[in-house]
Design a protein around this motif. Structure first.
Motif, PDB file in Angstrom:
ATOM      1  N   TYR A 126       0.909  -1.149   0.122  1.00 45.42           N
ATOM      2  CA  TYR A 126      -0.059   0.048  -0.209  1.00 45.42           C
ATOM      3  C   TYR A 126       0.997   1.372   0.121  1.00 45.42           C
ATOM      4  N   SER A 127       0.332   2.458  -0.339  1.00 45.31           N
ATOM      5  CA  SER A 127       1.261   3.455  -0.218  1.00 45.31           C
ATOM      6  C   SER A 127       1.254   3.934   1.024  1.00 45.31           C
ATOM      7  N   HIS A 128       2.072   4.655   1.273  1.00 45.02           N
ATOM      8  CA  HIS A 128       2.520   5.358   2.840  1.00 45.02           C
ATOM      9  C   HIS A 128       1.161   6.135   3.419  1.00 45.02           C
ATOM     10  N   SER A 129       0.606   6.814   2.900  1.00 43.29           N
ATOM     11  CA  SER A 129      -0.830   7.253   3.424  1.00 43.29           C
ATOM     12  C   SER A 129      -1.760   6.378   3.682  1.00 43.29           C
ATOM     13  N   THR A 130      -1.956   5.305   2.721  1.00 36.27           N
ATOM     14  CA  THR A 130      -3.134   4.167   2.891  1.00 36.27           C
ATOM     15  C   THR A 130      -2.612   3.487   4.268  1.00 36.27           C
ATOM     16  N   ALA A 131      -1.474   2.964   4.382  1.00 34.56           N
ATOM     17  CA  ALA A 131      -0.955   2.067   5.401  1.00 34.56           C
ATOM     18  C   ALA A 131      -0.833   3.032   6.746  1.00 34.56           C
ATOM     19  N   LYS A 132      -0.797   4.237   6.726  1.00 34.67           N
ATOM     20  CA  LYS A 132      -0.772   5.111   7.985  1.00 34.67           C
ATOM     21  C   LYS A 132      -1.941   5.351   8.505  1.00 34.67           C
ATOM     22  N   ASN A 133      -2.971   5.628   7.364  1.00 38.85           N
ATOM     23  CA  ASN A 133      -4.508   5.595   7.951  1.00 38.85           C
ATOM     24  C   ASN A 133      -4.999   4.325   8.446  1.00 38.85           C
ATOM     25  N   ARG A 134      -4.755   3.183   7.679  1.00 33.06           N
ATOM     26  CA  ARG A 134      -5.195   1.960   8.289  1.00 33.06           C
ATOM     27  C   ARG A 134      -4.516   1.444   9.629  1.00 33.06           C
ATOM     28  N   MET A 135      -3.223   1.906   9.809  1.00 27.74           N
ATOM     29  CA  MET A 135      -2.589   1.833  11.104  1.00 27.74           C
ATOM     30  C   MET A 135      -3.214   2.465  12.395  1.00 27.74           C
ATOM     31  N   ASN A 136      -3.581   3.770  11.900  1.00 30.40           N
ATOM     32  CA  ASN A 136      -4.325   4.529  12.872  1.00 30.40           C
ATOM     33  C   ASN A 136      -5.864   4.067  12.997  1.00 30.40           C
ATOM     34  N   ARG A 137      -6.423   3.466  12.133  1.00 30.15           N
ATOM     35  CA  ARG A 137      -7.782   3.065  12.496  1.00 30.15           C
ATOM     36  C   ARG A 137      -7.687   1.694  13.300  1.00 30.15           C
ATOM     37  N   LEU A 138      -6.513   0.809  12.898  1.00 29.62           N
ATOM     38  CA  LEU A 138      -6.566  -0.450  13.643  1.00 29.62           C
ATOM     39  C   LEU A 138      -6.025   0.018  15.110  1.00 29.62           C
ATOM     40  N   ASP A 139      -5.321   1.026  15.518  1.00 28.42           N
ATOM     41  CA  ASP A 139      -5.002   1.361  16.655  1.00 28.42           C
ATOM     42  C   ASP A 139      -6.367   1.544  17.655  1.00 28.42           C
ATOM     43  N   LEU A 140      -7.361   2.212  16.793  1.00 32.67           N
ATOM     44  CA  LEU A 140      -8.615   2.483  17.430  1.00 32.67           C
ATOM     45  C   LEU A 140      -9.257   1.152  17.881  1.00 32.67           C
ATOM     46  N   PHE A 141      -9.244   0.197  16.767  1.00 30.07           N
ATOM     47  CA  PHE A 141      -9.795  -1.247  17.014  1.00 30.07           C
ATOM     48  C   PHE A 141      -9.010  -1.774  18.309  1.00 30.07           C
ATOM     49  N   TYR A 142      -7.865  -1.645  18.375  1.00 27.91           N
ATOM     50  CA  TYR A 142      -7.229  -2.229  19.449  1.00 27.91           C
ATOM     51  C   TYR A 142      -7.927  -1.572  20.858  1.00 27.91           C
ATOM     52  N   ARG A 143      -7.785  -0.341  20.737  1.00 28.75           N
ATOM     53  CA  ARG A 143      -8.157   0.332  22.037  1.00 28.75           C
ATOM     54  C   ARG A 143      -9.508   0.149  22.463  1.00 28.75           C
TER      55      ARG A 143
END
Length: 163
Positions: free
Chosen positions: A35-52
């Motif tokens: 994935y592009s850097h921006s897509t990966a970053k956005n998905r990582m941020n969303r996954l962090d919310l999922f974990y929390r």
């Protein structure tokens, strides 16, 4: 809040591995396309919310999220006031997590969400194309209805061949 120092290091390493995989292979592992850097970053941020979200629900640190956790999150999102496209982005992030578990961690996990979100702005509506036979038939009909001679006259001058 839920992480002791050892868990924080573990979670950071877990996220780093996932992010590296997303950037290198996440989009299409068979073609080594990330994935592009921006897509990966956005998905990582969303996954962090999922974990929390899961940590908050369970009251403790959990690193190995399950498809049941994902369905709980999707049900929670259904009650939230946000656009369908935003919910879709969260769902894509969760799907990426399970894809990583399958592809990079050799886990036998498939997630078929109980609730499916979509992005109305990117919904593809297939067109009703004509078959080749129908196209030929219409060309024949149009040819008969709009019959033009092979040679034509424009403004009193003789024109070229229409064929």
């Amino acid at each position: 809040e839920y992480l002791n120092p050892r868990q924080e290091v573990t979670y950071r390493e877990h996220r780093r591995n996932l992010a590296e995989w997303m950037l290198a292979l996440g989009k299409n592992p068979d073609k080594a396309e990330g994935y592009s850097h921006s897509t990966a970053k956005n998905r990582m941020n969303r996954l962090d919310l999922f974990y929390r979200f899961v940590w908050n629900r369970k009251g403790r640190f959990v690193q190995d999220l399950t498809t049941d956790d994902a369905d709980d999150w999707m049900r929670h999102l259904a009650t939230e006031e946000m656009k369908e496209s935003t919910k879709n982005h969260y769902q894509k992030a969760a799907k990426t997590l399970f894809k990583w578990k399958r592809e990079a961690r050799n886990k036998d996990v498939e997630w078929e969400p109980e609730i499916t979100y979509s992005d109305p702005s990117t919904t593809y509506t297939p067109r009703d194309y004509l078959t080749k036979d129908q196209t030929v038939m219409y060309q024949d009909v149009w040819g008969e209805l709009w019959h033009f001679p092979a040679r034509y006259v424009v403004s009193g001058q003789e024109g070229g061949d229409c064929r």
